[in-house]
Design a protein around this motif. Structure first.
Motif, PDB file in Angstrom:
ATOM      1  N   LEU A 186      11.789 -32.900 -11.678  1.00 49.42           N
ATOM      2  CA  LEU A 186      11.604 -34.345 -11.574  1.00 49.42           C
ATOM      3  C   LEU A 186      10.247 -34.693 -10.981  1.00 49.42           C
TER       4      LEU A 186
ATOM      5  N   GLN B  23      20.422 -37.494 -12.515  1.00 49.03           N
ATOM      6  CA  GLN B  23      18.980 -37.599 -12.339  1.00 49.03           C
ATOM      7  C   GLN B  23      18.438 -38.978 -12.710  1.00 49.03           C
TER       8      GLN B  23
ATOM      9  N   VAL C 226      20.093 -36.334  -5.405  1.00 47.12           N
ATOM     10  CA  VAL C 226      20.347 -35.912  -6.787  1.00 47.12           C
ATOM     11  C   VAL C 226      21.415 -34.818  -6.806  1.00 47.12           C
TER      12      VAL C 226
END
Length: 346
Positions: free
Chosen positions: A61, A20, A184
């Motif tokens: 995120l 990430q 990701v």
């Protein structure tokens, strides 16, 4: 913004994963760009398309990015909700006005004066919606609005049905040209890990249950079997749905009534706006359900998770004995990942 990400992770009892870090860096850079006066940019910042398999923290995120933006001129919507509202706006009487197209008018209603739009879990499967989605993306990207979206698919994987994929190729090319694509795809599905202790509270969805037929829930769960006298109807989007019981902020529904009839995401969103707990009984193995029933169930789980509605499933393990095949299992990897968050009493 980088500190904001790491502090947000720490509050929930985990650390930012290596897979990430690149996304954190790019989102932090975008936040810095958005904080600068507009006149310092000859062009608006590049839009972002964040993709990866289920459970890799994409929603966390972009939600953390959204929460850390100091501006009030921002909107965050799940794609189901966004598209439902867009579709309703486009088809509403009088949608065309003041020389605008129906899409432009509907977007004005949805976005207002926002300069940043975040929507989660973008996908394209329905050929009937392909042209509206294509128009939506072109309109958004042509405006000076910063768009950040997540998806389980790389752009080239959108509209995977080979019969209709060619219809979406111009939109795929537009995404690849106009958006930075962030992968990701780390090795860990975080939803399948034991949840760490959070300092800012848990989520209702993750406290839901999966119970076998006739299974008993904890005494404090409020899940006594409904009596015939409790049967009623509940309003959904444009219809009434039969319910086995309504108890305050809890609604008890049957799988056949909710997933094997002509319901839609808009109905699940309407339920999520009214109820904090949704009990679904008579859940079959999805291999025995119709193709539409499987897709409706997947959509229901998406809405419950996004809207943080506690979901209680009573019946068979829905994901048992699913054969291989992209048509049957489309999007069910995401469903499986989300159901792994629910408790299963011994």
């Amino acid at each position: 913004m980088r500190r904001h990400f790491h502090q947000a992770a720490a509050r929930r009892g985990f650390a930012v994963a290596p897979a990430q870090e690149a996304a954190v860096e790019r989102l932090a850079r975008l936040a810095a760009e958005l904080a600068r006066p507009a006149w310092t940019f000859p062009k608006p910042p590049r839009d972002l398309y964040v993709w990866g398999p289920v459970g890799r923290g994409k929603s966390w995120l972009v939600d953390t990015f959204y929460e850390g933006l100091p501006t009030e001129r921002k909107r965050r919507l799940h794609f189901h909700d966004f598209f439902r509202r867009l579709h309703d706006g486009v088809t509403a009487p009088g949608a065309r006005r003041d020389g605008q197209s129906a899409v432009d008018s509907a977007l004005d209603e949805l976005i207002g004066d926002s300069k940043v739009l975040v929507f989660d879990e973008f996908h394209a499967h329905d050929a009937g919606d392909a042209m509206l989605i294509a128009r939506l993306f072109r309109t958004l990207l042509d405006r000076r609005i910063t768009l950040v979206t997540t998806s389980n698919y790389p752009p080239a994987g959108l509209m995977p049905d080979p019969l209709y994929h060619h219809l979406f190729e111009p939109t795929i090319q537009l995404i690849e040209q106009r958006m930075d694509v962030l992968d990701v795809s780390g090795p860990v599905d975080f939803r399948r890990l034991a949840a760490p202790r959070s300092r800012d509270g848990g989520r209702r969805f993750a406290t839901g249950l999966c119970l076998p037929p006739g299974g008993t829930a904890p005494a404090d769960a409020g899940l006594a079997l409904p009596s015939p006298a409790e049967a009623t109807t509940v309003p959904a989007h444009l219809r009434e749905l039969p319910a086995r019981a309504v108890r305050g902020e809890l609604v008890w529904l049957g799988f056949d009534a909710l997933c094997e009839t002509a319901t839609a995401v808009s109905d699940y969103l309407a339920l999520a706006e009214r109820f904090c707990t949704l009990v679904l009984d008579g859940v079959p193995p999805l291999a025995e359900a119709s193709a539409d029933g499987r897709q409706r169930f997947a959509n229901l789980v998406d809405v419950a998770c996004d809207r943080d509605v506690r979901l209680v499933l009573i019946g068979a393990d829905p994901l048992t004995a699913l054969p291989d095949g992209p048509v049957l299992t489309r999007d069910l990897d995401r469903t499986a990942s989300r159901l792994a968050m629910l408790g299963r009493p011994a």
